[in-house]
Every structure is written in structure tokens, then in C-alpha cells.
Design a protein around this motif. Structure first.
Motif, PDB file in Angstrom:
ATOM      1  N   ASP A  16       0.880  -1.290  -0.114  1.00  0.00           N
ATOM      2  CA  ASP A  16       0.115  -0.057   0.104  1.00  0.00           C
ATOM      3  C   ASP A  16       0.800   1.249   0.068  1.00  0.00           C
ATOM      4  OD1 ASP A  16      -2.281  -1.397   0.104  1.00  0.00           O
ATOM      5  OD2 ASP A  16      -2.563  -1.345   2.205  1.00  0.00           O
ATOM      6  N   LEU A  17       2.086   1.189   0.536  1.00  0.00           N
ATOM      7  CA  LEU A  17       2.758   2.331   0.831  1.00  0.00           C
ATOM      8  C   LEU A  17       3.582   2.704  -0.428  1.00  0.00           C
ATOM      9  CD1 LEU A  17       4.213   4.438   2.526  1.00  0.00           C
ATOM     10  CD2 LEU A  17       5.860   2.806   3.100  1.00  0.00           C
ATOM     11  N   THR A  20       1.263   3.285  -4.752  1.00  0.00           N
ATOM     12  CA  THR A  20       0.706   4.528  -5.223  1.00  0.00           C
ATOM     13  C   THR A  20       1.838   5.938  -5.222  1.00  0.00           C
ATOM     14  OG1 THR A  20      -0.114   5.333  -2.936  1.00  0.00           O
ATOM     15  CG2 THR A  20      -1.637   3.741  -4.443  1.00  0.00           C
ATOM     16  N   THR A  22       1.085   8.580  -3.771  1.00  0.00           N
ATOM     17  CA  THR A  22       0.767   9.226  -2.405  1.00  0.00           C
ATOM     18  C   THR A  22       1.930   8.471  -1.436  1.00  0.00           C
ATOM     19  OG1 THR A  22      -1.163   9.912  -2.778  1.00  0.00           O
ATOM     20  CG2 THR A  22      -0.470   9.885  -0.561  1.00  0.00           C
ATOM     21  N   GLY A  23       2.202   7.189  -1.573  1.00  0.00           N
ATOM     22  CA  GLY A  23       3.239   6.416  -0.950  1.00  0.00           C
ATOM     23  C   GLY A  23       4.363   6.822  -0.947  1.00  0.00           C
ATOM     24  N   TRP A  24       4.951   7.170  -2.244  1.00  0.00           N
ATOM     25  CA  TRP A  24       6.112   7.715  -2.221  1.00  0.00           C
ATOM     26  C   TRP A  24       6.385   8.781  -1.721  1.00  0.00           C
ATOM     27  CZ3 TRP A  24      10.314   4.996  -3.735  1.00  0.00           C
ATOM     28  CH2 TRP A  24      10.215   3.793  -4.238  1.00  0.00           C
ATOM     29  N   THR A  26       4.899   9.851   0.870  1.00  0.00           N
ATOM     30  CA  THR A  26       5.065   9.502   2.261  1.00  0.00           C
ATOM     31  C   THR A  26       6.668   8.994   2.685  1.00  0.00           C
ATOM     32  OG1 THR A  26       2.841   8.720   2.300  1.00  0.00           O
ATOM     33  CG2 THR A  26       4.251   8.296   4.262  1.00  0.00           C
ATOM     34  N   GLY A 277       0.660  11.456   3.172  1.00  0.00           N
ATOM     35  CA  GLY A 277       0.482   9.949   2.683  1.00  0.00           C
ATOM     36  C   GLY A 277      -0.071   9.393   3.718  1.00  0.00           C
ATOM     37  N   LEU A 281      -3.210   6.168   3.976  1.00  0.00           N
ATOM     38  CA  LEU A 281      -2.828   4.992   4.346  1.00  0.00           C
ATOM     39  C   LEU A 281      -3.680   4.734   5.594  1.00  0.00           C
ATOM     40  CD1 LEU A 281       1.108   4.745   4.077  1.00  0.00           C
ATOM     41  CD2 LEU A 281      -0.499   3.641   2.654  1.00  0.00           C
ATOM     42  N   ARG A 287      -8.469   6.325   0.355  1.00  0.00           N
ATOM     43  CA  ARG A 287      -7.865   5.302  -0.493  1.00  0.00           C
ATOM     44  C   ARG A 287      -8.743   4.789  -1.505  1.00  0.00           C
ATOM     45  NH1 ARG A 287      -5.497   2.672   3.517  1.00  0.00           N
ATOM     46  NH2 ARG A 287      -6.955   0.842   3.524  1.00  0.00           N
TER      47      ARG A 287
END
Length: 290
Positions: A16-17, A20, A22-24, A26, A277, A281, A287
Motif C-alpha cells: 500500500d505504501l 501509489t 502518495t506512498g512515495w 510519504t 500520505g 494509508l 484510499r
């Protein structure tokens, strides 16, 4: 079996991190924060000079000896930026801890009990929230005076209503869920319902608000120091150095203003990216919309 379940959950979280954009974001935000935390912890080992002592000629431009140049008193700007991370993060964490320590319990109690207590606390918090944050912090800091604890308290007063409002609204809706009614029907005490069933469900919101408030707290602390209400000199502080550096911009001494400003922007950006982010999550609704 339990180890397999834990490893699967960790794998899902990592997926999940990094699955996406947004995960990067974060991850990048977390790396920025880790970098500044390392600067704050190991400032004496990393900084090349004592940030409060004259080590060169005044207003020396960046060179091989002084990478960020020197200020009007001949102090190394790089050393002051490195040590400034310690003051900024210390005040931000203390202020947010005080704000959360007051706002979260009051929000839990107010939302769960309701009635006159809820109306009274809501009225008080709304009155505080209605003031512009920086102006309120300036007023409190002017009364309390300089110092790390005093500045932290002045910032904490500004952000306490944020925790109260978020937690109170969530508790008001969560307390009517079926699992809460079931726990109450089974004879659970109010304190047990509040701590075991309601608090874990509002905890993700606390984490997100906390990371967002850290960025705001750093900006507010820098604003107070810029106005002369922060940490007294010669203690290295980004806001004070920003104020001091802008006086010599017309003399083409741009480095005294640029590097503290970049430090403030970078750490605030790191907290903002991390909180954005983290919010995605921890919030399934956001999400799913993405």
C-alpha cells in the motif's frame, strides 16, 4: 501461523505504501524528517563550528571554509542551521505533545458524555479557535516571555482546539455504533468502552493531525522568533536567523536569509508530505476514492 499472518500484514502495508504516488511522497517525507532529526540529535558532532562563537570575518560569502558563509557577527551559518534544527523540532514536539495531551482527553470525554459539559467545552474551544493562530501565539508569548517551554505553551494553546474538535466529532459518531452498544449491553463500564472500543477507532485521526500540527508548529515558532518573541540570542534559531539575515539582503549578503529559509521550507514540506500520505494509508475512504 502467527508469524505468517504478521509477515503478510507487513507485506500488504508495504504494498500500500509504495503502490501509489502518495506512498512515495510519504516515504520521501519520512526521509526528510529522519534527516532533520539526525541533524538535531547529532548537532555537536555534525556542525563544523560553535554556532554562538565568532569564527570568521562578518558577512563572508559561501566558500570552501564556510559553506553557507558567515553572518554579521562572523558566526558560521551552516552550524547555526544545523543547531537550529534542534530548537525547532524540540519546540514543535513539546508544543504538539502538550496540545494533544490536553485536547485528546477533553475531546474523548466531551464527545462521549455530551450534555452541558460538551456544550461548555465546545464553546471554550471554539472561542480559542476563532482567534488567528499566529496572533494568539504572539499574545501568549508576549505575556509568558522567551524560553523553550513558554514558546511551546503559547503554540500548544493554538492547536489544542484542533485535537478537541476532531476527536470530539469522531467520538460523537462512533459511540452510536453497534459494537459500542453491544459492549454496553454486556455490562462494560464507560471507561472501558471509551478506552477499549472508541479510542482505538479515533487513534488514526490523532496521528494524522499530530503530523500536520508539527509542520504548523515549526512555522509558528519561526514566526515568533522572526518577530523577536522566540528563543533569545545567541541561541541558534531559524526564525531569528531569518530576521537577522533579511537586514543585510540589500548589502548582497543573501546567504544569511536563504539557508535558514530553505531549512524551514524543507522540514515543513517533509511533515506535510508525510501527513498527507499517512492520512491516505490510515483512511480507507480516501484510499478507495483514489
Amino acid at each position: 501461523m502467527r508469524k505468517k499472518f504478521v509477515s503478510e500484514r507487513i507485506g500488504e502495508f508495504i504494498g500500500d505504501l509504495f503502490g501509489t504516488g502518495t506512498g512515495w511522497l510519504t516515504f520521501i517525507g519520512a526521509m526528510i524528517l529522519i534527516f532533520f532529526i539526525i541533524l538535531a540529535i547529532f548537532s555537536p558532532q555534525i556542525a563544523p563550528y560553535d554556532p554562538t562563537q565568532r569564527v570568521g570575518r562578518a558577512l563572508t560569502p559561501p566558500n570552501d571554509q564556510f559553506i553557507f558563509g558567515t553572518d554579521n557577527l562572523g558566526r558560521d551559518v551552516l552550524s547555526r542551521v544545523i543547531y537550529g534544527a534542534r530548537i525547532a523540532l524540540m519546540i514543535a514536539f513539546i508544543a504538539v505533545a502538550i496540545a494533544a495531551g490536553i485536547g485528546v482527553p477533553l475531546g474523548l470525554i466531551s464527545g462521549f458524555i455530551g450534555g452541558p459539559l460538551d456544550r461548555t467545552l465546545t464553546l471554550i474551544m471554539d472561542a480559542i479557535y476563532s482567534f488567528p493562530g499566529l496572533i494568539l501565539a504572539i499574545a501568549i508569548a508576549a505575556v509568558l516571555g522567551p524560553g523553550i517551554i513558554n514558546i511551546s505553551i503559547s503554540i500548544a494553546v493554538v492547536y489544542t482546539p484542533t485535537y478537541f474538535r476532531v476527536i470530539r466529532n469522531q467520538v460523537s459518531s462512533v459511540k452510536n455504533e453497534l459494537y459500542v452498544e453491544a459492549a454496553r449491553a454486556l455490562g462494560a463500564k464507560n471507561s472501558e468502552i471509551l478506552l477499549k472500543y472508541i479510542f482505538p477507532n479515533v487513534l488514526p485521526s490523532i496521528v494524522v493531525v499530530l503530523s500536520m500540527n508539527l509542520a504548523d508548529a515549526i512555522m509558528t515558532e519561526a514566526g515568533l522568533s522572526f518577530l523577536g518573541l522566540g528563543i533569545p540570542p545567541p541561541t541558534p534559531d531559524w526564525g531569528f536567523d531569518l530576521s537577522n539575515g533579511q537586514r543585510f539582503v540589500l548589502s548582497r549578503a543573501w546567504w544569511g536569509l536563504l539557508f535558514p529559509g530553505i531549512a524551514i521550507i524543507t522540514v515543513v514540506l517533509g511533515f506535510s508530505m508525510f501527513s498527507e500520505g499517512l492520512n491516505e494509508l490510515l483512511n480507507p475512504t480516501i484510499r478507495e476514492r483514489r
